[in-house]
Design a protein around this motif. Sequence first.
Motif, PDB file in Angstrom:
ATOM      1  N   VAL A   1       0.781  -1.316   0.039  1.00 47.30           N
ATOM      2  CA  VAL A   1       0.015   0.058  -0.078  1.00 47.30           C
ATOM      3  C   VAL A   1       1.034   1.319  -0.070  1.00 47.30           C
ATOM      4  O   VAL A   1       1.945   1.297   0.307  1.00 47.30           O
ATOM      5  CB  VAL A   1      -0.895   0.005   1.283  1.00 47.30           C
ATOM      6  N   GLN A   2       0.379   2.453  -0.601  1.00 43.03           N
ATOM      7  CA  GLN A   2       1.040   3.424  -0.554  1.00 43.03           C
ATOM      8  C   GLN A   2       1.064   4.484   0.717  1.00 43.03           C
ATOM      9  O   GLN A   2       0.116   4.067   1.429  1.00 43.03           O
ATOM     10  CB  GLN A   2       0.430   4.253  -1.535  1.00 43.03           C
ATOM     11  N   LEU A   3       2.074   5.349   0.953  1.00 38.52           N
ATOM     12  CA  LEU A   3       1.896   5.968   2.208  1.00 38.52           C
ATOM     13  C   LEU A   3       0.358   6.731   2.387  1.00 38.52           C
ATOM     14  O   LEU A   3       0.010   7.236   1.359  1.00 38.52           O
ATOM     15  CB  LEU A   3       2.968   7.344   1.918  1.00 38.52           C
ATOM     16  N   GLY A   4      -0.036   6.652   3.656  1.00 39.34           N
ATOM     17  CA  GLY A   4      -1.398   7.079   3.846  1.00 39.34           C
ATOM     18  C   GLY A   4      -2.450   6.238   3.639  1.00 39.34           C
ATOM     19  O   GLY A   4      -3.501   6.530   3.910  1.00 39.34           O
ATOM     20  N   GLY A   5      -2.263   5.005   3.162  1.00 40.92           N
ATOM     21  CA  GLY A   5      -3.353   4.062   2.791  1.00 40.92           C
ATOM     22  C   GLY A   5      -3.692   3.495   3.670  1.00 40.92           C
ATOM     23  O   GLY A   5      -3.251   3.527   4.870  1.00 40.92           O
ATOM     24  N   SER A   6      -4.535   2.399   3.745  1.00 32.91           N
ATOM     25  CA  SER A   6      -5.241   1.479   4.543  1.00 32.91           C
ATOM     26  C   SER A   6      -5.116   0.011   4.199  1.00 32.91           C
ATOM     27  O   SER A   6      -5.097  -0.285   3.163  1.00 32.91           O
ATOM     28  CB  SER A   6      -6.524   1.933   4.721  1.00 32.91           C
ATOM     29  N   LEU A   7      -5.183  -0.864   5.231  1.00 34.93           N
ATOM     30  CA  LEU A   7      -4.951  -2.260   5.014  1.00 34.93           C
ATOM     31  C   LEU A   7      -5.820  -2.790   6.289  1.00 34.93           C
ATOM     32  O   LEU A   7      -5.885  -2.432   7.343  1.00 34.93           O
ATOM     33  CB  LEU A   7      -3.651  -2.819   4.949  1.00 34.93           C
ATOM     34  N   ARG A   8      -6.092  -4.195   6.145  1.00 30.84           N
ATOM     35  CA  ARG A   8      -7.025  -5.002   7.411  1.00 30.84           C
ATOM     36  C   ARG A   8      -6.191  -6.178   7.493  1.00 30.84           C
ATOM     37  O   ARG A   8      -6.221  -7.068   6.234  1.00 30.84           O
ATOM     38  CB  ARG A   8      -8.320  -4.883   6.919  1.00 30.84           C
ATOM     39  N   LEU A   9      -5.935  -6.444   8.424  1.00 36.30           N
ATOM     40  CA  LEU A   9      -5.495  -8.177   8.554  1.00 36.30           C
ATOM     41  C   LEU A   9      -6.665  -8.758   9.639  1.00 36.30           C
ATOM     42  O   LEU A   9      -7.236  -8.021  10.485  1.00 36.30           O
ATOM     43  CB  LEU A   9      -4.289  -7.876   9.637  1.00 36.30           C
ATOM     44  N   SER A  10      -6.615 -10.209   9.165  1.00 41.27           N
ATOM     45  CA  SER A  10      -7.589 -10.748  10.048  1.00 41.27           C
ATOM     46  C   SER A  10      -6.977 -12.071  10.394  1.00 41.27           C
ATOM     47  O   SER A  10      -6.174 -12.694   9.824  1.00 41.27           O
ATOM     48  CB  SER A  10      -8.840 -11.244   9.212  1.00 41.27           C
TER      49      SER A  10
END
Length: 119
Positions: free
Chosen positions: A12-21
Motif C-alpha cells: 500500500v502507498q503512504l497514507g493508505g489502509s489495510l486490514r488484517l484478520s
Amino acid sequence: QVQLMESGGGLVQLGGSLRLSCAASGSIFSIDPMGWYRQAPGKQRELVATITSSGYTNYADSVKGRFTISRDNAKRTVSLQMNSLKPEDTAVYYCYARIEVPYSEDDYWGQGSQVTVSS
C-alpha cells in the motif's frame, strides 16, 4: 490441533489502509488475549495491539490513533484495521493468541503476513 490462520496484508502507498484478520481453530476452551505483533527486517518482534475477551485494548504508542484492533469472540477472530500507514509500519505482522486447550494453556502464533508501505 490449534491453528491461527491470517489473511490480509499486502502493498500500500503512504497514507493508505489495510486490514488484517486472524481466525483460531481447534479444540479451544478459551482465548485471552488476542493480538498482533510485528517484526521489521533487522529488528525484534514488537507488540502492535492486544485485546482481551472483555474488549480491553492495548496499543503501541507508534500506532495509537491509526490502528484499531477488534475481535469476535463467537467466531474466534481478531482483526487489525490499519489506517494512515507509514513506511515505518512495513513489517511482517503476526497474529497472537493465548489459548487454553484441554489440560494446558500456551501462546500461539499465525504464519505471518507481509505489510509493505511505499513512499
